[in-house]
Design an enzyme around this catalytic site. Structure first.
Site, PDB file in Angstrom:
ATOM      1  CB  ALA A  65      -0.498  -3.089  -3.825  1.00  0.00           C
ATOM      2  N   GLY A 109      -3.677  -1.016  -0.225  1.00  0.00           N
ATOM      3  CA  GLY A 109      -2.655  -1.625   0.617  1.00  0.00           C
ATOM      4  C   GLY A 109      -2.065  -0.646   1.624  1.00  0.00           C
ATOM      5  CD  GLU A 112      -5.576  -4.182   2.107  1.00  0.00           C
ATOM      6  OE1 GLU A 112      -4.689  -3.974   1.253  1.00  0.00           O
ATOM      7  OE2 GLU A 112      -6.441  -5.060   1.978  1.00  0.00           O
ATOM      8  CD  GLU A 132      -7.992  -2.219  -2.325  1.00  0.00           C
ATOM      9  OE1 GLU A 132      -9.009  -1.570  -1.986  1.00  0.00           O
ATOM     10  OE2 GLU A 132      -7.040  -2.426  -1.550  1.00  0.00           O
TER      11      GLU A 132
END
Ligand code: DAK
Length: 258
Positions: A65, A109, A112, A132
């Site tokens: 992200a 992300g 993911e 993260e």
């Protein structure tokens, strides 16, 4: 819709989405995720499309992200706007098959998103990780959950606690990816596999996908019962009659998607 963060193409019966923010290693900002969700909407509604491929560049599928976009958000910001949750699960909800073709980094992300697809074909330079923890936070789009189901507790825990990346070989060994392909052949191979899927009976493909996914969400006994019922239902389809008749006749089946 004019897309700015992704490139959308069709290759015969295959819908192709390329994540395209090269200056940020395809970091997933809100606009990119909105556009990806829109592209999935369009391909899912289009009868001529049988399978979707999501890919990035040779250097990065997606490096996570967008940290610059989210760094200053407060708890109230992310809670009230349901931060990026509204459009992140769109890929996982797609009823048509979605293949992730991953070269380079698939981090945070990005990892993911790849795991939300139905399976991952990895370039030989792929690197997967949930870093993260380095940012003082944790995965927020299923990293602690889906990764654990893919690779088991020990590896998922180590990756989430230390940010260690997994290379393509380890990812294949661990069941995170279905296969490794030389990176310069990755997209061609993904399109080839997606085309093959598109030639099959679309409802049978959707039913198979639904049944495999059920394995993640239920007990073995319930899953097997679900599979049996949904298997029975395929005998109501013209495509099942045609597929078996074609086998008996020693010819290629002509599926009508019904
Ligand atoms: N966000 C924003 N910019 C990024 C980025 C990212 N995740 N990753 C890379 N970039 C940018 C860099 O800042 C740099 O920009 P400039 O400095 O040139 O302006 C450019 O991309 C090139 O990156 P590097 O110079 O760092 O390139 P290197 O080859 O040296 O290193 C790297 C590549 C991938 C190892 C490194 O860039 C890196 O560590 N990137 C960050 C990886 C990371 O920490 N990812 C996790 C982000 S957190 C949720 C859904 C999802 C999430 C949370 C919630 N909900 C649904 C609730 C996900 C969270 C995350 O993913």
């Amino acid at each position: 819709m004019a897309y700015q963060c992704i490139i959308v193409e069709t290759r015969g019966p295959v819908g192709l989405v390329r994540l395209n923010r090269p200056q940020a290693l395809n970091a997933l900002n809100a606009q990119l995720m909105d556009e990806l969700a829109k592209a999935i909407d369009v391909f899912e509604a289009e009868d001529a499309i049988g399978c979707i491929v999501v890919t990035g560049s040779e250097k990065a599928f997606a490096a996570g992200a967008d940290i610059k976009e989210m760094q200053s958000k407060s708890y109230m910001d992310v809670y009230k706007e349901d931060f990026i949750t509204r459009n992140w699960e769109r890929v996982a909800r797609c009823r048509k098959p979605v293949i992730a073709a991953v070269a380079g980094y698939a981090l945070g992300g990005g990892c993911e998103l790849a795991m939300m697809c139905d399976f991952i074909l990895a370039g030989d330079n792929a690197k997967f990780g949930q870093p993260e923890i380095n940012l003082g936070t944790i995965p927020g789009a299923g990293g602690t959950q889906r990764l654990t189901r893919f690779v088991g507790k020990s590896k998922a825990m180590e990756m989430c606690l230390t940010a260690r990346m997994m290379d393509a070989e380890e990812a294949e060994r661990s069941g995170l990816v279905s296969r490794i392909v030389p990176k310069d052949q990755l997209l061609d191979e993904a399109i080839k596999v997606a085309t093959r899927i598109s030639e099959l009976s679309a409802p049978a493909v959707m039913i198979a996908k639904e049944s495999v996914n059920r394995a993640y969400e239920t007990t073995l006994a319930e899953g097997v019962r679900f599979e049996r019922r949904i298997f029975h239902s395929t005998f109501s389809m013209a495509d099942q009659k045609e597929g078996m008749q074609a086998f008996i006749d020693k010819r290629k089946p002509q599926f009508k998607n019904k």
